[in-house]
Design a protein around this motif. Structure first.
Motif, PDB file in Angstrom:
ATOM      1  N   PRO A 259       0.657  -1.571   0.031  1.00 46.61           N
ATOM      2  CA  PRO A 259       0.135   0.265  -0.118  1.00 46.61           C
ATOM      3  C   PRO A 259       0.922   1.257   0.176  1.00 46.61           C
ATOM      4  N   LYS A 260      -0.009   2.208  -0.825  1.00 48.45           N
ATOM      5  CA  LYS A 260       1.005   3.571  -0.442  1.00 48.45           C
ATOM      6  C   LYS A 260       0.296   4.385   0.950  1.00 48.45           C
ATOM      7  N   GLY A 261       0.379   5.640   0.660  1.00 50.68           N
ATOM      8  CA  GLY A 261       0.053   6.476   2.332  1.00 50.68           C
ATOM      9  C   GLY A 261       0.769   7.553   3.254  1.00 50.68           C
ATOM     10  N   GLN A 262       0.318   8.596   4.213  1.00 50.93           N
ATOM     11  CA  GLN A 262       1.135   9.104   3.913  1.00 50.93           C
ATOM     12  C   GLN A 262       1.884   8.631   5.451  1.00 50.93           C
ATOM     13  N   ILE A 263       3.236   8.835   5.233  1.00 55.76           N
ATOM     14  CA  ILE A 263       4.556   8.395   5.849  1.00 55.76           C
ATOM     15  C   ILE A 263       5.403   9.769   5.909  1.00 55.76           C
ATOM     16  N   LYS A 264       5.645   9.941   7.376  1.00 60.43           N
ATOM     17  CA  LYS A 264       6.329  11.196   8.351  1.00 60.43           C
ATOM     18  C   LYS A 264       7.480  10.803   8.589  1.00 60.43           C
ATOM     19  N   LYS A 265       9.130  11.392   7.719  1.00 59.53           N
ATOM     20  CA  LYS A 265      10.131  10.803   8.420  1.00 59.53           C
ATOM     21  C   LYS A 265      10.202  11.585   9.790  1.00 59.53           C
ATOM     22  N   PRO A 266      10.974  11.326  11.393  1.00 60.33           N
ATOM     23  CA  PRO A 266      11.087  12.301  11.539  1.00 60.33           C
ATOM     24  C   PRO A 266      11.696  13.046  11.565  1.00 60.33           C
ATOM     25  N   GLU A 267      12.494  12.664  10.664  1.00 56.97           N
ATOM     26  CA  GLU A 267      13.613  13.929   9.851  1.00 56.97           C
ATOM     27  C   GLU A 267      12.758  15.112  10.033  1.00 56.97           C
ATOM     28  N   ALA A 268      11.987  14.698   8.122  1.00 56.71           N
ATOM     29  CA  ALA A 268      10.895  15.315   8.127  1.00 56.71           C
ATOM     30  C   ALA A 268      10.049  16.161   8.373  1.00 56.71           C
ATOM     31  N   PRO A 269       9.517  18.033   7.918  1.00 53.76           N
ATOM     32  CA  PRO A 269       8.724  18.565   8.317  1.00 53.76           C
ATOM     33  C   PRO A 269       7.502  18.256   8.182  1.00 53.76           C
ATOM     34  N   ALA A 270       7.063  17.355   7.226  1.00 55.75           N
ATOM     35  CA  ALA A 270       5.891  17.118   6.939  1.00 55.75           C
ATOM     36  C   ALA A 270       5.974  15.584   6.628  1.00 55.75           C
ATOM     37  N   PRO A 271       4.517  15.817   6.420  1.00 57.14           N
ATOM     38  CA  PRO A 271       4.626  13.831   5.510  1.00 57.14           C
ATOM     39  C   PRO A 271       4.619  13.973   4.115  1.00 57.14           C
ATOM     40  N   SER A 272       4.889  13.000   3.689  1.00 52.81           N
ATOM     41  CA  SER A 272       4.459  12.363   1.626  1.00 52.81           C
ATOM     42  C   SER A 272       3.866  11.045   2.088  1.00 52.81           C
ATOM     43  N   PHE A 273       3.716  11.013   0.302  1.00 52.05           N
ATOM     44  CA  PHE A 273       2.748   9.977  -0.144  1.00 52.05           C
ATOM     45  C   PHE A 273       3.165   9.271  -0.748  1.00 52.05           C
ATOM     46  N   GLN A 274       3.806   8.364  -0.132  1.00 50.38           N
ATOM     47  CA  GLN A 274       4.223   7.622  -0.896  1.00 50.38           C
ATOM     48  C   GLN A 274       4.047   5.651  -0.624  1.00 50.38           C
ATOM     49  N   PRO A 275       4.865   4.814  -1.562  1.00 53.15           N
ATOM     50  CA  PRO A 275       5.120   3.733  -0.579  1.00 53.15           C
ATOM     51  C   PRO A 275       5.150   3.129   0.161  1.00 53.15           C
ATOM     52  N   THR A 276       4.414   2.167   1.159  1.00 54.94           N
ATOM     53  CA  THR A 276       4.913   1.803   2.457  1.00 54.94           C
ATOM     54  C   THR A 276       6.690   1.173   2.625  1.00 54.94           C
ATOM     55  N   GLN A 277       7.306   2.109   3.329  1.00 50.95           N
ATOM     56  CA  GLN A 277       8.800   1.204   3.445  1.00 50.95           C
ATOM     57  C   GLN A 277       8.818   0.164   4.774  1.00 50.95           C
ATOM     58  N   MET A 278       7.604   0.128   5.442  1.00 54.05           N
ATOM     59  CA  MET A 278       7.718  -0.349   6.772  1.00 54.05           C
ATOM     60  C   MET A 278       6.121  -2.349   6.768  1.00 54.05           C
TER      61      MET A 278
END
Ligand code: CA
Length: 439
Positions: A188-207
């Motif tokens: 699936p794709k979805g909203q993912i926010k990396k801890p260091e990123a200021p905002a989430p992006s929409f992309q395939p899950t990496q986890m």
């Protein structure tokens, strides 16, 4: 609550279906789980079957040929239905009666019916479908080891929330995306926010992760407004299956507060095709989880002496993984973990009773899942999130490949079985799914 052990559990029973007598089959005559199938690559209507060795006994055809004519008409009609809902709705007494009849019919002392070739379909030639029309799906969180391990990863300072030992925690899952074993799962794709990123992006899950769970399908339902008392809870359970609650951990971490899991879970849930009945599981009942000193007792509505003595079920559960590289090299799937359903903090009866305690109605075919089954050891943890400490300690496959989370092409295989001295071993078959790319 009665859980009679009768002649259908006799370990000396043999079947005229030869493959059911092999010592490591999941489906000896003592098991007789129900499922729904159709001949592979056909457009024939679905029908109910019973797994026996490597064969499926076609109940619909048994009905047509008059092999079930000693049973009440309503029960015969339920056996000829396109799914198990009607049979489930009839309750435990009907299931027990049908089990006794089928056990008798399949015994080696019985005359093999002249139609034996017709009423048996090799499992390898069948497409196994969802066992029931599942209207509702609720996923619990009943392993205290899983709840504590995951809690530590998401909230190091506050792993186990104060309600855990009082409330069988659950969320309402999505029934529409429950799929049978062997259905490929699209990343699936979805909203993912990396801890260091200021905002989430929409992309395939990496986890992408799996969750090893046990599901229970509701038999007779309850009317809206009429809670089910704990000592009657199991009268409303038809049987158990294996559940893989696929989970996208990065999507989950960003979306789960304050209302719990949503899109991180609702893209797919895989269930095993064979439903092992409560009758078949009777010999494997054992005492409910022994709470640690100082833990509160369950509130009275979640408590009974019967539940304390026999509430748990000893099922050994395994997760195996097979990567593309392993398949190419024709290697056997690799065992990632082995746990036990016996170690759950809450029993099936407690989960069901809690679910209906506000008057909520359960319907035949509804799926309630246990939540990830984890034990105290790393080798008994039921998802990669726990085993790899959120990806920090990857697991190594026999090819030398490593996995923090699932990669495209990975196949996850769940297995479950019950073993006890003096009884035949019974199994659940497999719950499988291959991960496809997000495309
Ligand atoms: Ca889950």
């Amino acid at each position: 609550m009665s859980r009679p052990i009768d002649t259908t559990h006799d370990p000396n029973l043999r079947s005229w279906v030869e493959s059911a007598n092999h010592k490591d089959t999941d489906f000896p005559i003592q098991n007789l789980p129900f499922g729904v199938f159709r001949p592979r690559s056909s457009a024939e209507p679905s029908r109910i079957g019973v797994a026996i060795g490597d064969q499926i006994l076609d109940l619909s055809l048994c009905c047509q040929l008059g092999l079930l004519q000693e049973l009440p008409e309503q029960l015969q009609a339920a056996c000829a239905a396109p799914n198990l809902n009607q049979l489930m709705a009839m309750g435990r007494e009907a299931t027990s009666m049908l089990r006794r009849h089928l056990s008798q019919m399949l015994r080696s002392q019985e005359q093999i019916p002249p139609s034996a070739d017709e009423i048996l379909v090799p499992m390898s030639e069948a497409e196994l479908l969802l066992p029931a029309h599942i209207r509702d799906y609720t996923d619990f969180y009943a392993s205290i080891f899983h709840a504590t391990n995951v809690g530590k990863l998401f909230r190091p300072d506050n792993p186990l929330l104060p309600n855990y030992k009082y409330v069988p925690i659950a969320y309402h899952g999505r029934a529409s995306s429950i799929v049978p074993s062997d259905t490929a799962i699209k990343r699936p794709k979805g909203q993912i926010k990396k801890p260091e990123a200021p905002a989430p992006s929409f992309q395939p899950t990496q986890m992408l992760d799996y969750e090893l769970e046990v599901g229970f399908l509701i038999g007779a339902g309850n009317e809206l407004g009429l809670p089910i008392p704990i000592d009657y809870a199991e009268e409303h359970v038809f049987g158990l299956c294996l559940v893989n609650d696929w989970s996208a951990r990065d999507i989950q971490a960003w979306e789960y507060q304050p209302l719990g899991p949503f899109l991180a879970k609702s893209f797919a849930t895989t269930i095993s095709p064979w439903v092992v009945t409560m009758e078949a599981l009777a010999p494997f009942r054992c005492p409910a989880f022994e709470r640690a000193e100082g833990d509160p007792l369950p509130l009275p509505y979640l408590s009974s002496s019967d539940n304390a003595k026999f509430g748990a079920i000893a099922i050994t559960l395994e997760v195996l993984l097979c990567s593309v590289q392993m398949r190419t090299a024709r290697m056997e799937p690799f065992l990632l973990s082995r746990g036990s359903f016996q170690q759950m903090y809450w029993t099936v009866a407690q989960m069901l009773t809690h679910h209906s305690s506000n008057g909520c109605n359960l319907s035949p075919g509804d799926l309630l899942a246990s939540g990830t089954v984890s034990g105290t050891e790393k080798t008994s943890q039921g998802c990669l999130l726990e085993m790899t400490q959120r990806g920090v300690q990857p697991v190594k496959l026999p090819t030398g490949e490593i996995r923090s989370f699932l990669l495209d092409g990975d196949e996850v295989i769940l297995r479950g079985y019950c073993e006890k001295d003096g009884y035949a071993r019974i199994g659940f078959g497999e719950c499988r799914g291959v991960v496809l790319s997000a495309g």
